[in-house]
Structures are given as structure tokens and as C-alpha cells.
Scaffold this motif. Structure first.
Motif, PDB file in Angstrom:
ATOM      1  N   LYS A  78       0.834  -1.192   0.000  1.00 46.51           N
ATOM      2  CA  LYS A  78       0.000   0.000   0.000  1.00 46.51           C
ATOM      3  C   LYS A  78       0.877   1.254   0.000  1.00 46.51           C
ATOM      4  O   LYS A  78       1.707   1.430   0.900  1.00 46.51           O
ATOM      5  CB  LYS A  78      -0.890  -0.010   1.242  1.00 46.51           C
ATOM      6  N   PRO A  79       0.717   2.105  -0.997  1.00 45.16           N
ATOM      7  CA  PRO A  79       1.563   3.305  -1.060  1.00 45.16           C
ATOM      8  C   PRO A  79       1.197   4.306   0.047  1.00 45.16           C
ATOM      9  O   PRO A  79       0.062   4.314   0.543  1.00 45.16           O
ATOM     10  CB  PRO A  79       1.228   3.909  -2.435  1.00 45.16           C
ATOM     11  N   ASP A  80       2.126   5.138   0.374  1.00 43.71           N
ATOM     12  CA  ASP A  80       1.809   6.255   1.261  1.00 43.71           C
ATOM     13  C   ASP A  80       1.057   7.302   0.451  1.00 43.71           C
ATOM     14  O   ASP A  80       1.345   7.528  -0.717  1.00 43.71           O
ATOM     15  CB  ASP A  80       3.106   6.865   1.825  1.00 43.71           C
ATOM     16  N   GLY A  81       0.121   7.942   1.072  1.00 45.62           N
ATOM     17  CA  GLY A  81      -0.609   9.004   0.384  1.00 45.62           C
ATOM     18  C   GLY A  81      -1.644   8.469  -0.584  1.00 45.62           C
ATOM     19  O   GLY A  81      -1.910   7.268  -0.658  1.00 45.62           O
ATOM     20  N   ASN A  82      -2.230   9.423  -1.315  1.00 40.59           N
ATOM     21  CA  ASN A  82      -3.281   9.037  -2.261  1.00 40.59           C
ATOM     22  C   ASN A  82      -2.697   8.288  -3.461  1.00 40.59           C
ATOM     23  O   ASN A  82      -1.584   8.585  -3.910  1.00 40.59           O
ATOM     24  CB  ASN A  82      -4.025  10.279  -2.756  1.00 40.59           C
ATOM     25  N   PHE A  83      -3.465   7.385  -3.970  1.00 37.46           N
ATOM     26  CA  PHE A  83      -3.038   6.639  -5.147  1.00 37.46           C
ATOM     27  C   PHE A  83      -4.266   6.154  -5.901  1.00 37.46           C
ATOM     28  O   PHE A  83      -5.399   6.215  -5.394  1.00 37.46           O
ATOM     29  CB  PHE A  83      -2.155   5.446  -4.749  1.00 37.46           C
ATOM     30  N   ARG A  84      -4.028   5.692  -7.109  1.00 37.98           N
ATOM     31  CA  ARG A  84      -5.107   5.049  -7.849  1.00 37.98           C
ATOM     32  C   ARG A  84      -4.552   3.822  -8.566  1.00 37.98           C
ATOM     33  O   ARG A  84      -3.362   3.763  -8.902  1.00 37.98           O
ATOM     34  CB  ARG A  84      -5.770   6.009  -8.842  1.00 37.98           C
ATOM     35  N   VAL A  85      -5.450   2.891  -8.798  1.00 36.59           N
ATOM     36  CA  VAL A  85      -5.081   1.631  -9.449  1.00 36.59           C
ATOM     37  C   VAL A  85      -5.749   1.591 -10.815  1.00 36.59           C
ATOM     38  O   VAL A  85      -6.920   1.970 -10.955  1.00 36.59           O
ATOM     39  CB  VAL A  85      -5.547   0.416  -8.614  1.00 36.59           C
ATOM     40  N   GLU A  86      -5.010   1.168 -11.794  1.00 34.54           N
ATOM     41  CA  GLU A  86      -5.587   1.010 -13.129  1.00 34.54           C
ATOM     42  C   GLU A  86      -5.480  -0.443 -13.580  1.00 34.54           C
ATOM     43  O   GLU A  86      -4.416  -1.068 -13.477  1.00 34.54           O
ATOM     44  CB  GLU A  86      -4.877   1.913 -14.149  1.00 34.54           C
ATOM     45  N   PHE A  87      -6.606  -0.931 -14.077  1.00 32.67           N
ATOM     46  CA  PHE A  87      -6.703  -2.274 -14.660  1.00 32.67           C
ATOM     47  C   PHE A  87      -6.855  -2.061 -16.155  1.00 32.67           C
ATOM     48  O   PHE A  87      -7.844  -1.500 -16.614  1.00 32.67           O
ATOM     49  CB  PHE A  87      -7.925  -2.972 -14.058  1.00 32.67           C
ATOM     50  N   GLU A  88      -5.850  -2.479 -16.929  1.00 32.46           N
ATOM     51  CA  GLU A  88      -5.839  -2.219 -18.366  1.00 32.46           C
ATOM     52  C   GLU A  88      -6.335  -3.457 -19.105  1.00 32.46           C
ATOM     53  O   GLU A  88      -5.589  -4.409 -19.322  1.00 32.46           O
ATOM     54  CB  GLU A  88      -4.419  -1.853 -18.814  1.00 32.46           C
ATOM     55  N   GLY A  89      -7.629  -3.419 -19.469  1.00 30.27           N
ATOM     56  CA  GLY A  89      -8.237  -4.580 -20.104  1.00 30.27           C
ATOM     57  C   GLY A  89      -8.073  -4.623 -21.610  1.00 30.27           C
ATOM     58  O   GLY A  89      -8.577  -5.549 -22.240  1.00 30.27           O
ATOM     59  N   GLY A  90      -7.409  -3.609 -22.185  1.00 35.88           N
ATOM     60  CA  GLY A  90      -7.241  -3.581 -23.633  1.00 35.88           C
ATOM     61  C   GLY A  90      -8.453  -3.010 -24.336  1.00 35.88           C
ATOM     62  O   GLY A  90      -9.582  -3.047 -23.822  1.00 35.88           O
ATOM     63  N   ASP A  91      -8.200  -2.439 -25.538  1.00 36.11           N
ATOM     64  CA  ASP A  91      -9.289  -1.863 -26.350  1.00 36.11           C
ATOM     65  C   ASP A  91     -10.129  -0.875 -25.561  1.00 36.11           C
ATOM     66  O   ASP A  91     -11.356  -0.845 -25.664  1.00 36.11           O
ATOM     67  CB  ASP A  91     -10.196  -2.970 -26.907  1.00 36.11           C
ATOM     68  N   GLY A  92      -9.466  -0.083 -24.768  1.00 34.17           N
ATOM     69  CA  GLY A  92     -10.184   0.927 -24.002  1.00 34.17           C
ATOM     70  C   GLY A  92     -10.851   0.399 -22.761  1.00 34.17           C
ATOM     71  O   GLY A  92     -11.588   1.128 -22.102  1.00 34.17           O
ATOM     72  N   HIS A  93     -10.609  -0.854 -22.449  1.00 29.07           N
ATOM     73  CA  HIS A  93     -11.211  -1.453 -21.252  1.00 29.07           C
ATOM     74  C   HIS A  93     -10.360  -1.076 -20.037  1.00 29.07           C
ATOM     75  O   HIS A  93      -9.637  -1.890 -19.485  1.00 29.07           O
ATOM     76  CB  HIS A  93     -11.264  -2.976 -21.374  1.00 29.07           C
ATOM     77  N   LEU A  94     -10.486   0.149 -19.630  1.00 30.10           N
ATOM     78  CA  LEU A  94      -9.677   0.638 -18.523  1.00 30.10           C
ATOM     79  C   LEU A  94     -10.549   0.878 -17.300  1.00 30.10           C
ATOM     80  O   LEU A  94     -11.569   1.564 -17.380  1.00 30.10           O
ATOM     81  CB  LEU A  94      -8.978   1.946 -18.918  1.00 30.10           C
ATOM     82  N   ILE A  95     -10.145   0.311 -16.203  1.00 24.70           N
ATOM     83  CA  ILE A  95     -10.839   0.559 -14.942  1.00 24.70           C
ATOM     84  C   ILE A  95      -9.879   1.285 -14.019  1.00 24.70           C
ATOM     85  O   ILE A  95      -8.718   0.884 -13.869  1.00 24.70           O
ATOM     86  CB  ILE A  95     -11.305  -0.759 -14.280  1.00 24.70           C
ATOM     87  N   GLN A  96     -10.381   2.341 -13.411  1.00 26.14           N
ATOM     88  CA  GLN A  96      -9.592   3.092 -12.445  1.00 26.14           C
ATOM     89  C   GLN A  96     -10.253   3.027 -11.077  1.00 26.14           C
ATOM     90  O   GLN A  96     -11.466   3.246 -10.968  1.00 26.14           O
ATOM     91  CB  GLN A  96      -9.458   4.548 -12.900  1.00 26.14           C
ATOM     92  N   ILE A  97      -9.478   2.739 -10.093  1.00 27.36           N
ATOM     93  CA  ILE A  97      -9.993   2.659  -8.724  1.00 27.36           C
ATOM     94  C   ILE A  97      -9.193   3.615  -7.855  1.00 27.36           C
ATOM     95  O   ILE A  97      -7.954   3.505  -7.766  1.00 27.36           O
ATOM     96  CB  ILE A  97      -9.895   1.219  -8.176  1.00 27.36           C
ATOM     97  N   ASP A  98      -9.882   4.548  -7.248  1.00 25.04           N
ATOM     98  CA  ASP A  98      -9.235   5.517  -6.364  1.00 25.04           C
ATOM     99  C   ASP A  98      -8.856   4.823  -5.051  1.00 25.04           C
ATOM    100  O   ASP A  98      -9.704   4.130  -4.459  1.00 25.04           O
ATOM    101  CB  ASP A  98     -10.218   6.673  -6.093  1.00 25.04           C
ATOM    102  N   GLY A  99      -7.632   5.036  -4.633  1.00 25.41           N
ATOM    103  CA  GLY A  99      -7.171   4.391  -3.402  1.00 25.41           C
ATOM    104  C   GLY A  99      -8.020   4.762  -2.200  1.00 25.41           C
ATOM    105  O   GLY A  99      -8.114   3.982  -1.237  1.00 25.41           O
ATOM    106  N   ARG A 100      -8.647   5.929  -2.246  1.00 24.16           N
ATOM    107  CA  ARG A 100      -9.484   6.331  -1.114  1.00 24.16           C
ATOM    108  C   ARG A 100     -10.756   5.509  -1.020  1.00 24.16           C
ATOM    109  O   ARG A 100     -11.433   5.500   0.012  1.00 24.16           O
ATOM    110  CB  ARG A 100      -9.836   7.831  -1.241  1.00 24.16           C
ATOM    111  N   ASP A 101     -11.091   4.801  -2.106  1.00 27.32           N
ATOM    112  CA  ASP A 101     -12.260   3.926  -2.080  1.00 27.32           C
ATOM    113  C   ASP A 101     -11.913   2.498  -1.646  1.00 27.32           C
ATOM    114  O   ASP A 101     -12.784   1.639  -1.531  1.00 27.32           O
ATOM    115  CB  ASP A 101     -12.911   3.867  -3.474  1.00 27.32           C
ATOM    116  N   ILE A 102     -10.626   2.277  -1.460  1.00 33.96           N
ATOM    117  CA  ILE A 102     -10.197   0.946  -1.020  1.00 33.96           C
ATOM    118  C   ILE A 102     -10.029   1.031   0.489  1.00 33.96           C
ATOM    119  O   ILE A 102      -9.038   1.541   0.986  1.00 33.96           O
ATOM    120  CB  ILE A 102      -8.877   0.544  -1.697  1.00 33.96           C
ATOM    121  N   GLU A 103     -10.999   0.516   1.163  1.00 34.00           N
ATOM    122  CA  GLU A 103     -11.023   0.696   2.608  1.00 34.00           C
ATOM    123  C   GLU A 103     -10.624  -0.579   3.334  1.00 34.00           C
ATOM    124  O   GLU A 103     -10.822  -1.682   2.840  1.00 34.00           O
ATOM    125  CB  GLU A 103     -12.426   1.135   3.046  1.00 34.00           C
ATOM    126  N   GLU A 104     -10.102  -0.386   4.508  1.00 30.00           N
ATOM    127  CA  GLU A 104      -9.715  -1.544   5.305  1.00 30.00           C
ATOM    128  C   GLU A 104     -10.934  -2.129   6.006  1.00 30.00           C
ATOM    129  O   GLU A 104     -11.783  -1.390   6.460  1.00 30.00           O
ATOM    130  CB  GLU A 104      -8.687  -1.125   6.347  1.00 30.00           C
TER     131      GLU A 104
END
Lengths: 104, 287
Positions: A78-104
């Protein structure tokens, strides 16, 4: 399987134009031990193994890169500070998840 | 278990059940089927959450009475995250809590369960499986045992919803049991010993009284009123391939029960009807 308490963050790709036969799916959860696990796949049940994963800081700088495992998951420190995760599904299939939405 | 009626209930509740049923239908004699409920409020979860479960043996449509359950023989969930993933089984017996569950007219022993969220933490399909203890049906002097499946999905990633689980008897979906629009149809195959059962006898009921798990009861308010008793338990046959197709005209849970799939099983020196139940949920198309 041993599970850890975590809080769920979930994202579906729905913002891109075009018709997708299979919707990419990805979610991440905080393992509670300073690591994050993301799971992925496609709406037809297809595996996300090998799908590129990237983690960015708040300025857009890539903190780390990797790919979904054979089990269609990806665990990282887990990085320090804010971060986001990207899932690159190809052909524009990109999912972005804000680290602030990933809760413990 | 064919067209068991509420007045089949043993004990003092029998007359009450009969009276209530007659009053309710204005004098017609309704027929209702026993159904093993394996209920949780939602079948298609946008994200993971702990799932409350209610295990109740009842008549889902008219809720005339609720029958006491013994300690289940098995209660577990089979999960799979993606079509190619490894299937995992988690035993849930430790989460069973015996309760008294109230129907409209009666109360009976049932079970609730509150497995922690880690049990349903990942994306994918979760098929809950219940093998209840055989239930003695006094009116027919035989036992009934309904092996029941309820399939829940987390996050939209499918798993093994269409795969047999190797149960002695089971209804295997041909459509996702958790992703059905009202007005659509749902299809499945009836299996016994892993083989399709041609022309299997099928009963279908709508869960007309929503379970209120916190209150250990069914909602006394019915969602729909049947025009006639034939609509309480819909009786159909599977086709020659053991396939069943049902319509889904109303949002909520629909129970499908394939009757007496065993080949002469006995329990306590009496016939045992080994049935398979599958629960299917339909959703309204709304904004």
C-alpha cells in the motif's frame, strides 16, 4: 483459504463508448497489513491473468507496474498518500480505482 | 410431496391453517407445496458484503404454516471467481443458529446464519447448498428431504453457476439464477445421480411473503393474490431432456422444486422423497 478482513472497493467500466461483448471487472481490498489486493476478470467469466496493472500517485506518476496473476489477482504494498489503481483490459477497457475507495 | 395442503400440518395448527386458507381464498381449497427456503435478501450484489441467511421450511406462497427443521445434514457454500478458476468449498455449519420462525399462522424451528464477510469476500459466484434433515410428513406417512441451492453473485464476475455440484439430486441452471429480468424465462436441468430426469415432476412457487430475518418471521403482507388455487403452486413437467423452463412475471424469489427424484430411498422404515430445490431471483427493469 485464509481471508483477511477488508473493505471492498469495486469498479465497473461503463464510461467508454463502443459496444463491449465482455465487461471488464476489477475490485480491490485492503488486507489490513499494508498491502492491497485487486481481483479482476470479465463478465463472461474469462480470466484476467496477465492483464496489466498500474498504480499511480496523486500527481499521475507511476509507482509500480505489474500484472494479474494466474489467479486473476494482484497484490502490492500500500503506497503512502493518495493513489489510484488502473486495470488495463485492452481496447479501451480501462478501470480506475481511487485508493481512497479501497477501505480496510 | 405432491400438492401438499396446509391442512396436512400435524397438531393443533392444522385447523387454524385450514381456516385461514379458506377465509383467504373465499372458500376455495388451496394447495401449497413444501419448499425449503435458503434465503438471503439479494442475489446479485454490486460488491461484497456479509450475507444474512434464513433456512426455513415453509409454504412460500401462502405461508399457511411453517414446519420445524431438524439439524441440517450439510450447509456450505461453493465459490468460484471466474469460469476458469478453482472451485472452493466453505463449510457453514458453524454459523447456524436455531431460531423460532413465525409464519402467518404458525411458528416452527428454523435456522439463521450470518457468515462473516470474508466468506463472500471475492468476486464471483457463491452457490449456497443446504441438505436439511429429513422431514416427516405425517399426512403422507413419509419423509421429505429437499437438497436446496441458492446462487449469489458478487460484482458481476460469473463462476460455476451452470455447473453441477455432484449432489445426489440437483437442479442445474441454464440461465444465471441471479440475473433475470421480470418478464423473462429461466431454464434449468433436473439431475439425479448426475443424469437428467426426463419428465420430472416440478413445482414452482413465488416467495410471496418476504422473510424478515431480524424479526424471525415472514412479512404477513402478501405481495400478490392468486385468482384461484391453481396459481399457488404451479405444477409442470420437465421435458424429455429433463429441462425446465419457467416464466418470471414478478420481481422477487421464485422456488423450483423437482419432486421425488430418488429411486426408492427409505428413512426410518418409511419412504423418503428426495427433492431438489433451486431459488431464482427476478428483478424489475427500472431506471
Amino acid at each position: 483459504m485464509i481471508w483477511r478482513d477488508s473493505v471492498f472497493a469495486f469498479a465497473l467500466l461503463g464510461m467508454y463508448s463502443g459496444a463491449f461483448a465482455h465487461t471488464p471487472i476489477c475490485d480491490c481490498y485492503d488486507n489490513g497489513d499494508d498491502t492491497i489486493t485487486c481481483e479482476g476478470g470479465f463478465s463472461d467469466g474469462a480470466s484476467a491473468a496477465g492483464i496489466a496493472m498500474r498504480v499511480f500517485d496523486s500527481s499521475g506518476r507511476i509507482l509500480l507496474e505489474g500484472e494479474m496473476s494466474d489467479r486473476s489477482d494482484f497484490t502490492f504494498d500500500k503506497p503512502d498518500g493518495n493513489f489510484r489503481v488502473e486495470f488495463e483490459g485492452g481496447d479501451g477497457h480501462l478501470i480506475q480505482i481511487d485508493g481512497r475507495d479501497i477501505e480496510e | 410431496m405432491k400438492n401438499r395442503a396446509p391442512w396436512h400440518a400435524p397438531g393443533p395448527n392444522r385447523r387454524i391453517a385450514v381456516l385461514a386458507a379458506l377465509l383467504w381464498l373465499g372458500g376455495a381449497a388451496p394447495a401449497a407445496a413444501h419448499f425449503q427456503l435458503l434465503y438471503t435478501p439479494e442475489a446479485a450484489l454490486p460488491q461484497s458484503q456479509a450475507l444474512p441467511l434464513a433456512l426455513v421450511f415453509s409454504h412460500p406462497f401462502n405461508n399457511g404454516y411453517t414446519m420445524s427443521m431438524g439439524e441440517p445434514e450439510a450447509f456450505y457454500v461453493v465459490s468460484q471467481r471466474g469460469a476458469e478458476a478453482v472451485r472452493e468449498t466453505t463449510d457453514l455449519m458453524e454459523y447456524l443458529e436455531p431460531v423460532m420462525w413465525s409464519g402467518v399462522d404458525t411458528s416452527a424451528e428454523a435456522f439463521v446464519a450470518n457468515p462473516p464477510r470474508r466468506v463472500t469476500r471475492s468476486l464471483g459466484d457463491y452457490t449456497f447448498v443446504l441438505t436439511p434433515a429429513p422431514y416427516y410428513e405425517e399426512q403422507e406417512d413419509k419423509y421429505i428431504q429437499q437438497i436446496t441451492k441458492t446462487v449469489v453473485n458478487v460484482g458481476g464476475l460469473p463462476g460455476a453457476w451452470d455447473e453441477p455440484l455432484g449432489l445426489p439430486v440437483e437442479i442445474v441452471p441454464l440461465d444465471k439464477p441471479y440475473a433475470n429480468w421480470v418478464g423473462g424465462v429461466f431454464r434449468a436441468v433436473v439431475l439425479a445421480g448426475g443424469e437428467p430426469v426426463p419428465h420430472a415432476e416440478i413445482e414452482i412457487e413465488y416467495l410471496n411473503h418476504e422473510p424478515q430475518i431480524d424479526q424471525r418471521r415472514f412479512d404477513p403482507e402478501a405481495r400478490v393474490t392468486p385468482p384461484q388455487s391453481s396459481f399457488i403452486t404451479l405444477s409442470i413437467r420437465a421435458n424429455a431432456l429433463g429441462e425446465v423452463t419457467i416464466g418470471l412475471p414478478k420481481a422477487g424469489w421464485w422456488g423450483i422444486c423437482a419432486l421425488d427424484l430418488d429411486d426408492g430411498l427409505m428413512h426410518n422404515d418409511r419412504d423418503l422423497s428426495l427433492d431438489a430445490v433451486l431459488w431464482v431471483k427476478a428483478a424489475d427493469m427500472t431506471r
